[in-house]
Design a protein around this motif. Structure first.
Motif, PDB file in Angstrom:
ATOM      1  N   ASN A 189       0.824  -1.221   0.000  1.00 45.98           N
ATOM      2  CA  ASN A 189       0.000   0.000   0.000  1.00 45.98           C
ATOM      3  C   ASN A 189       0.855   1.266   0.000  1.00 45.98           C
ATOM      4  O   ASN A 189       0.537   2.236  -0.696  1.00 45.98           O
ATOM      5  N   ILE A 190       1.951   1.252   0.769  1.00 46.10           N
ATOM      6  CA  ILE A 190       2.834   2.431   0.796  1.00 46.10           C
ATOM      7  C   ILE A 190       3.499   2.621  -0.572  1.00 46.10           C
ATOM      8  O   ILE A 190       3.584   3.741  -1.086  1.00 46.10           O
ATOM      9  N   ALA A 191       3.972   1.501  -1.168  1.00 45.99           N
ATOM     10  CA  ALA A 191       4.622   1.589  -2.473  1.00 45.99           C
ATOM     11  C   ALA A 191       3.652   2.079  -3.543  1.00 45.99           C
ATOM     12  O   ALA A 191       4.023   2.882  -4.412  1.00 45.99           O
ATOM     13  N   LYS A 192       2.417   1.625  -3.473  1.00 46.12           N
ATOM     14  CA  LYS A 192       1.414   2.086  -4.446  1.00 46.12           C
ATOM     15  C   LYS A 192       1.174   3.583  -4.303  1.00 46.12           C
ATOM     16  O   LYS A 192       1.082   4.318  -5.297  1.00 46.12           O
ATOM     17  N   GLU A 193       1.082   4.060  -3.061  1.00 41.83           N
ATOM     18  CA  GLU A 193       0.879   5.492  -2.836  1.00 41.83           C
ATOM     19  C   GLU A 193       2.070   6.301  -3.349  1.00 41.83           C
ATOM     20  O   GLU A 193       1.898   7.359  -3.962  1.00 41.83           O
ATOM     21  N   GLY A 194       3.287   5.782  -3.131  1.00 41.67           N
ATOM     22  CA  GLY A 194       4.463   6.485  -3.628  1.00 41.67           C
ATOM     23  C   GLY A 194       4.504   6.534  -5.140  1.00 41.67           C
ATOM     24  O   GLY A 194       4.812   7.578  -5.736  1.00 41.67           O
ATOM     25  N   LEU A 195       4.174   5.420  -5.784  1.00 41.99           N
ATOM     26  CA  LEU A 195       4.166   5.374  -7.252  1.00 41.99           C
ATOM     27  C   LEU A 195       3.078   6.290  -7.817  1.00 41.99           C
ATOM     28  O   LEU A 195       3.280   6.958  -8.843  1.00 41.99           O
ATOM     29  N   GLN A 217       3.050  13.632 -10.466  1.00 45.21           N
ATOM     30  CA  GLN A 217       4.002  14.738 -10.592  1.00 45.21           C
ATOM     31  C   GLN A 217       4.455  14.922 -12.032  1.00 45.21           C
ATOM     32  O   GLN A 217       4.485  16.026 -12.558  1.00 45.21           O
ATOM     33  N   GLN A 218       4.827  13.835 -12.692  1.00 42.54           N
ATOM     34  CA  GLN A 218       5.303  13.915 -14.063  1.00 42.54           C
ATOM     35  C   GLN A 218       5.269  12.531 -14.696  1.00 42.54           C
ATOM     36  O   GLN A 218       5.279  11.519 -14.002  1.00 42.54           O
ATOM     37  N   SER A 219       5.205  12.498 -16.031  1.00 46.64           N
ATOM     38  CA  SER A 219       5.124  11.219 -16.728  1.00 46.64           C
ATOM     39  C   SER A 219       6.479  10.520 -16.678  1.00 46.64           C
ATOM     40  O   SER A 219       7.541  11.151 -16.706  1.00 46.64           O
ATOM     41  N   LEU A 220       6.424   9.190 -16.590  1.00 44.04           N
ATOM     42  CA  LEU A 220       7.639   8.397 -16.527  1.00 44.04           C
ATOM     43  C   LEU A 220       8.106   8.053 -17.943  1.00 44.04           C
ATOM     44  O   LEU A 220       7.296   7.856 -18.852  1.00 44.04           O
ATOM     45  N   SER A 221       9.403   7.949 -18.123  1.00 42.53           N
ATOM     46  CA  SER A 221       9.945   7.618 -19.440  1.00 42.53           C
ATOM     47  C   SER A 221       9.628   6.165 -19.787  1.00 42.53           C
ATOM     48  O   SER A 221       9.480   5.304 -18.901  1.00 42.53           O
ATOM     49  N   LYS A 222       9.547   5.904 -21.085  1.00 45.68           N
ATOM     50  CA  LYS A 222       9.216   4.556 -21.545  1.00 45.68           C
ATOM     51  C   LYS A 222      10.285   3.557 -21.120  1.00 45.68           C
ATOM     52  O   LYS A 222       9.981   2.428 -20.709  1.00 45.68           O
ATOM     53  N   GLU A 223      11.560   3.964 -21.185  1.00 47.24           N
ATOM     54  CA  GLU A 223      12.650   3.068 -20.814  1.00 47.24           C
ATOM     55  C   GLU A 223      12.583   2.698 -19.335  1.00 47.24           C
ATOM     56  O   GLU A 223      12.780   1.529 -18.958  1.00 47.24           O
ATOM     57  N   LEU A 224      12.292   3.689 -18.475  1.00 48.65           N
ATOM     58  CA  LEU A 224      12.210   3.428 -17.036  1.00 48.65           C
ATOM     59  C   LEU A 224      11.047   2.490 -16.735  1.00 48.65           C
ATOM     60  O   LEU A 224      11.172   1.572 -15.911  1.00 48.65           O
ATOM     61  N   LEU A 225       9.914   2.713 -17.381  1.00 44.72           N
ATOM     62  CA  LEU A 225       8.756   1.845 -17.156  1.00 44.72           C
ATOM     63  C   LEU A 225       9.050   0.409 -17.594  1.00 44.72           C
ATOM     64  O   LEU A 225       8.722  -0.544 -16.886  1.00 44.72           O
ATOM     65  N   GLN A 226       9.652   0.269 -18.761  1.00 45.96           N
ATOM     66  CA  GLN A 226       9.936  -1.077 -19.264  1.00 45.96           C
ATOM     67  C   GLN A 226      10.900  -1.823 -18.352  1.00 45.96           C
ATOM     68  O   GLN A 226      10.698  -3.002 -18.036  1.00 45.96           O
ATOM     69  N   SER A 227      11.949  -1.139 -17.897  1.00 43.59           N
ATOM     70  CA  SER A 227      12.927  -1.792 -17.014  1.00 43.59           C
ATOM     71  C   SER A 227      12.316  -2.129 -15.658  1.00 43.59           C
ATOM     72  O   SER A 227      12.688  -3.128 -15.030  1.00 43.59           O
TER      73      SER A 227
END
Length: 514
Positions: free
Chosen positions: A341-347, A353-363
């Motif tokens: 639950n804490i990790a979900k809230e952090g994510l 805040q801002q969109s995540l890069s495609k490379e970061l999401l894939q990794s």
């Protein structure tokens, strides 16, 4: 004809008069409503002003002579009871202070406020965690006394502040920055400080008057060099300081050792196996609390401007940010519901805040998706983590995930190779999974898939019927008491029109209804 034309003109004039009358009536009603709203607002302001004046007057009201002995004789004895080792004396002291706080004027308690708060904090600290009602009574008395002594608009510091109030804030500040505080007391103190800030209209930093020495003492030593309990308290203090609004009490750029401590806390948050960090027998619970606190700290740190957009040339901060996001993804598959639950809230905060890069999401997604390749790798933590990911990032998944899940669900209906007789003849069909929740968790993912997942309506319903038929005839999870229907209902509700058409076309087939 002329007479008819005159009549038409008269009718038009009458209509215009009626329209004008309606407009005037509307304007009058609007003015009436505005006047009533203004009067109600003024009345509310007057009531609030009267309440504030009454609260301010109560702080300076003289103590009736008949009650002075209660303040000078009884109150000190009750506070002394809160410091005794006997739990009966502690509970009695809390009950006595609670009763007196309801009878005495607040002007009698304000000069004694620092000592009263110390006594109630000591009571909360000494009572065992299972004494829930007693701790709640001490907590309620603590907040009620403090809120009565600090009404809206109260002046917290200076010559105009009520007697004893500045010393009471010192008690709260000392407890907040104490590394020996308890899990029972810390949330109470943090709530009290935030309440003081709200009622006084000041920032949390100005309420506490935080000195650089407070923070420097926390960052002076590496985190791992402290006892596990002390590490947890240090992380809690840093989390409060970082999450203070509107301005954090600690900034990365202002503290040289802060990044090092954050890296140590991140290493603890990344470790899903507390046994590798054990430093003493029976430390698992303490290490779990430490890991949860570290993940909370990472959630708060990601809101700092230095990590939102790391300055050019600050590769260390950019790498720290990427590691924190990867840790959030990894923690979604933890066996601890609190960590998930804490990790979900952090994510969720990071995505907002801002969109995540495609490379970061894939990794970050690759370790989770790799485990979905084979049905034997499926576990409840993995499926719950995938559910949390779909709640946050459903647009990043395509319907092929649904096809893979259907393939896994069909596996539960295949014959079991172990149930083959020596002659090569099947003795029994594959039994239902040892944990029925795994199949239910797979079905529960379908309502979170992208909109194109509506094509799975028929195969999913058919598979659910077959899975229910494979359940035992009796027991906690049986065909009558199926745990597959609730997750299926979520999917059917999302595609309600198609669901209605599907079942209406099969009214003559009892298998779809019984």
């Amino acid at each position: 004809d002329d007479a008819a034309a005159d009549d038409d003109d008269d009718d038009d004039a009458d209509d215009e008069d009626k329209d004008e009358d309606k407009e005037k009536a509307k304007d009058a009603a609007a003015e009436d409503k505005a006047a009533k709203d203004a009067a109600a607002a003024n009345e509310k302001d007057d009531r609030d002003a009267d309440a504030d004046a009454a609260a301010a007057a109560a702080l300076n009201a003289p103590i009736p002579p008949a009650l002075r002995s209660l303040v000078t004789e009884l109150l000190p004895r009750l506070m002394h009871c809160c410091f005794k080792k006997s739990w009966q004396a502690t509970v009695g002291g809390v009950g006595g202070i609670d009763a007196l706080s309801r009878v005495l004027p607040i002007s009698a308690l304000t000069p004694q406020l620092p000592r009263v708060l110390q006594a109630l904090l000591r009571a909360m600290r000494s009572l065992p965690p299972h004494a829930v009602s007693e701790v709640r009574a001490a907590t309620d008395a603590f907040h009620r006394v403090l809120e009565a002594a600090t009404p809206e608009g109260v002046i917290l510091r200076g010559d105009d502040a009520p007697a004893g109030l500045e010393a009471a804030i010192g008690v709260l500040s000392e407890e907040l920055f104490s590394t020996s505080s308890s899990p029972t007391v810390r949330p109470v103190v943090e709530r009290a400080i935030r309440g003081l800030a709200a009622r006084s209209g000041l920032d949390v930093g100005k309420v506490l008057d935080v000195k650089t020495t407070h923070v420097a003492s926390l960052l002076s030593r590496p985190l791992h060099s402290r006892h596990v309990h002390v590490q947890t308290q240090v992380v809690h203090i840093l989390n409060f300081c970082v999450s203070a609004t509107p301005e954090p009490l600690i900034k990365i750029s202002a503290q040289a050792n802060f990044v090092s401590v954050l890296q140590e806390a991140l290493a603890v948050a990344e470790n899903d196996d507390p046994s590798t960090l054990k430093t003493e027998p029976g430390a698992s619970e303490k290490l779990h609390a430490l890991r949860a606190a570290c993940i909370r700290l990472m959630c708060s740190v990601m809101a700092l401007q230095e990590l939102k957009t790391p300055p050019p040339g600050q590769e260390q901060l950019a790498q720290l940010r990427q590691r924190i996001i990867t840790m959030f993804f990894k923690s979604l598959t933890s066996r601890s519901a609190e960590v998930v639950n804490i990790a979900k809230e952090g994510l969720k905060r990071v995505i907002q805040q801002q969109s995540l890069s495609k490379e970061l999401l894939q990794s970050s997604l690759r370790p989770i998706l790799v485990n979905l390749a084979h049905y034997k790798n499926l576990t409840m933590p993995l499926l719950v983590g995938l559910e949390r990911l779909l709640e946050l990032l459903s647009n990043w998944f395509n319907p092929t995930l649904g096809e893979k899940l259907l393939e896994h669900l069909r596996r539960w209906l295949e014959p079991d190779n172990k149930a083959v007789a020596p002659g090569g003849q099947q003795t029994q069909a594959r039994p239902p999974p040892k944990d029925f929740k795994i199949a239910a968790a797979m079905i529960n993912l379908f309502h979170l898939l992208p909109q194109a997942a509506g094509k799975f309506l028929e195969p999913l319903v058919m598979l659910t019927i077959q899975l229910e038929q494979a359940l035992p005839q009796s027991g906690v999870h049986s065909e009558v008491n199926s745990l597959y229907r609730k997750p299926l209902a979520k999917f059917l509700s999302r595609y309600a029109p198609a669901t209605v058409d599907f079942f209406l076309a099969r009214l003559s087939q009892p298998a779809f209804f019984f």
